[in-house]
Write a protein that holds these residues in place. Structure first.
Motif, PDB file in Angstrom:
ATOM      1  N   SER A 151       0.827  -1.199   0.000  1.00  0.00           N
ATOM      2  CA  SER A 151       0.000   0.000   0.000  1.00  0.00           C
ATOM      3  C   SER A 151       0.864   1.252   0.000  1.00  0.00           C
ATOM      4  O   SER A 151       1.926   1.293   0.627  1.00  0.00           O
ATOM      5  CB  SER A 151      -0.923   0.008   1.228  1.00  0.00           C
ATOM      6  N   ASP A 152       0.377   2.285  -0.701  1.00  0.00           N
ATOM      7  CA  ASP A 152       1.108   3.552  -0.750  1.00  0.00           C
ATOM      8  C   ASP A 152       1.004   4.316   0.561  1.00  0.00           C
ATOM      9  O   ASP A 152       1.928   5.024   0.952  1.00  0.00           O
ATOM     10  CB  ASP A 152       0.578   4.422  -1.895  1.00  0.00           C
ATOM     11  N   PHE A 153      -0.149   4.181   1.233  1.00  0.00           N
ATOM     12  CA  PHE A 153      -0.347   4.860   2.506  1.00  0.00           C
ATOM     13  C   PHE A 153      -0.755   3.849   3.565  1.00  0.00           C
ATOM     14  O   PHE A 153      -1.564   2.956   3.306  1.00  0.00           O
ATOM     15  CB  PHE A 153      -1.397   5.965   2.387  1.00  0.00           C
ATOM     16  N   LEU A 186      -3.408   0.804   4.097  1.00  0.00           N
ATOM     17  CA  LEU A 186      -4.810   1.246   4.044  1.00  0.00           C
ATOM     18  C   LEU A 186      -5.269   1.639   2.648  1.00  0.00           C
ATOM     19  O   LEU A 186      -6.407   1.368   2.276  1.00  0.00           O
ATOM     20  CB  LEU A 186      -5.028   2.432   5.007  1.00  0.00           C
ATOM     21  N   MET A 187      -4.421   2.297   1.849  1.00  0.00           N
ATOM     22  CA  MET A 187      -4.891   2.772   0.551  1.00  0.00           C
ATOM     23  C   MET A 187      -3.742   2.911  -0.431  1.00  0.00           C
ATOM     24  O   MET A 187      -2.581   3.007  -0.045  1.00  0.00           O
ATOM     25  CB  MET A 187      -5.605   4.127   0.689  1.00  0.00           C
ATOM     26  N   SER A 216     -11.753   4.889  -4.019  1.00  0.00           N
ATOM     27  CA  SER A 216     -12.740   3.887  -4.422  1.00  0.00           C
ATOM     28  C   SER A 216     -12.584   2.587  -3.648  1.00  0.00           C
ATOM     29  O   SER A 216     -13.523   1.792  -3.551  1.00  0.00           O
ATOM     30  CB  SER A 216     -12.613   3.602  -5.921  1.00  0.00           C
ATOM     31  N   SER A 217     -11.397   2.359  -3.097  1.00  0.00           N
ATOM     32  CA  SER A 217     -11.126   1.127  -2.365  1.00  0.00           C
ATOM     33  C   SER A 217     -10.182   1.432  -1.217  1.00  0.00           C
ATOM     34  O   SER A 217      -9.261   2.249  -1.363  1.00  0.00           O
ATOM     35  CB  SER A 217     -10.522   0.065  -3.286  1.00  0.00           C
ATOM     36  N   ALA A 218     -10.403   0.782  -0.075  1.00  0.00           N
ATOM     37  CA  ALA A 218      -9.538   0.990   1.081  1.00  0.00           C
ATOM     38  C   ALA A 218      -9.543  -0.268   1.947  1.00  0.00           C
ATOM     39  O   ALA A 218     -10.547  -0.967   2.037  1.00  0.00           O
ATOM     40  CB  ALA A 218     -10.004   2.189   1.896  1.00  0.00           C
ATOM     41  N   HIS A 219      -8.409  -0.531   2.566  1.00  0.00           N
ATOM     42  CA  HIS A 219      -8.286  -1.698   3.450  1.00  0.00           C
ATOM     43  C   HIS A 219      -8.676  -1.282   4.866  1.00  0.00           C
ATOM     44  O   HIS A 219      -7.826  -1.137   5.756  1.00  0.00           O
ATOM     45  CB  HIS A 219      -6.855  -2.231   3.408  1.00  0.00           C
ATOM     46  N   VAL A 220      -9.963  -1.086   5.065  1.00  0.00           N
ATOM     47  CA  VAL A 220     -10.482  -0.657   6.362  1.00  0.00           C
ATOM     48  C   VAL A 220     -11.626  -1.576   6.768  1.00  0.00           C
ATOM     49  O   VAL A 220     -12.115  -2.383   5.969  1.00  0.00           O
ATOM     50  CB  VAL A 220     -10.957   0.813   6.327  1.00  0.00           C
TER      51      VAL A 220
END
Length: 201
Positions: A65-67, A76-77, A124-128
């Motif tokens: 992930s970049d962030f 996360l994103m 549009s997408s996030a690891h949350v």
């Protein structure tokens, strides 16, 4: 008559005891080294199963992930998932220059009913993980209900999930608004506080 230590009646047993204690200490050290050598020589998947003694530390931090989440480094994103969804309720909109990105990302500044302010990046997408119910009241995007989003590892509040109340063609059914100050750039370790702000006119 002078009595030397060697001539003291209890000196011989004392020396024997002292030598015995040194031998015991040496034996303990030798046993510890032997245990380390034996366990290091056991191939993976063989021998004793010690997995049940391992501490559960949650999902591993994502390096793709970049962030990432600032406290725990959980991914996360990604920059590729950034989409700008303008809101008529934002106080102002501005760009952030991100190191390594081809173009700055657009953030929107909001203030909630408790007078707390947030700079959000929409993706549009996030690891949350969504937490709690969806609410339509006080939504920053009319037509969307919101749900609190937390980090899947440390459970820190990192933003919100926005779900369309009535899906319409040409609009996103769901997107995520992440609090940019809670994110850290994975490649450099920088937070948003170290990036250059440029107002959008």
């Amino acid at each position: 008559m002078c009595m030397y230590p060697n001539s003291f009646p209890f000196s011989e047993p004392f020396h024997i005891l002292k030598k015995s204690m040194k031998f015991v200490q040496f034996s303990l050290i030798l046993c510890q080294l032997l245990v380390l050598v034996v366990f290091d020589s056991i191939p993976a998947g063989h021998g004793l199963d010690l997995s049940r003694f391992a501490k559960d530390e949650g999902p591993p931090a994502s390096t793709a992930s970049d962030f990432v989440c600032q406290p725990c480094r959980q991914g996360l994103m990604n920059l590729a998932d950034v989409i700008f969804i303008p809101s008529e309720k934002s106080i102002h909109t501005f760009n952030h220059t991100v190191r390594g990105a081809r173009q700055p990302i657009t953030l929107q500044h909001f203030v909630n009913p408790q007078d707390l302010s947030f700079d959000l990046v929409t993706v549009s997408s996030a690891h949350v993980v969504g937490h709690g119910h969806f609410y339509a009241e006080h939504s920053w995007w009319p037509g969307y209900s919101w749900q609190v989003a937390v980090c899947p590892k440390c459970r820190q509040h990192v933003g919100w999930v926005f779900q369309a109340i009535t899906p319409e063609e040409g609009t996103a059914d769901r997107f995520y608004g992440l609090i940019f100050s809670h994110l850290s750039h994975n490649a450099t370790g920088d937070t948003s506080l170290y990036m250059t702000r440029r107002n959008v006119l």
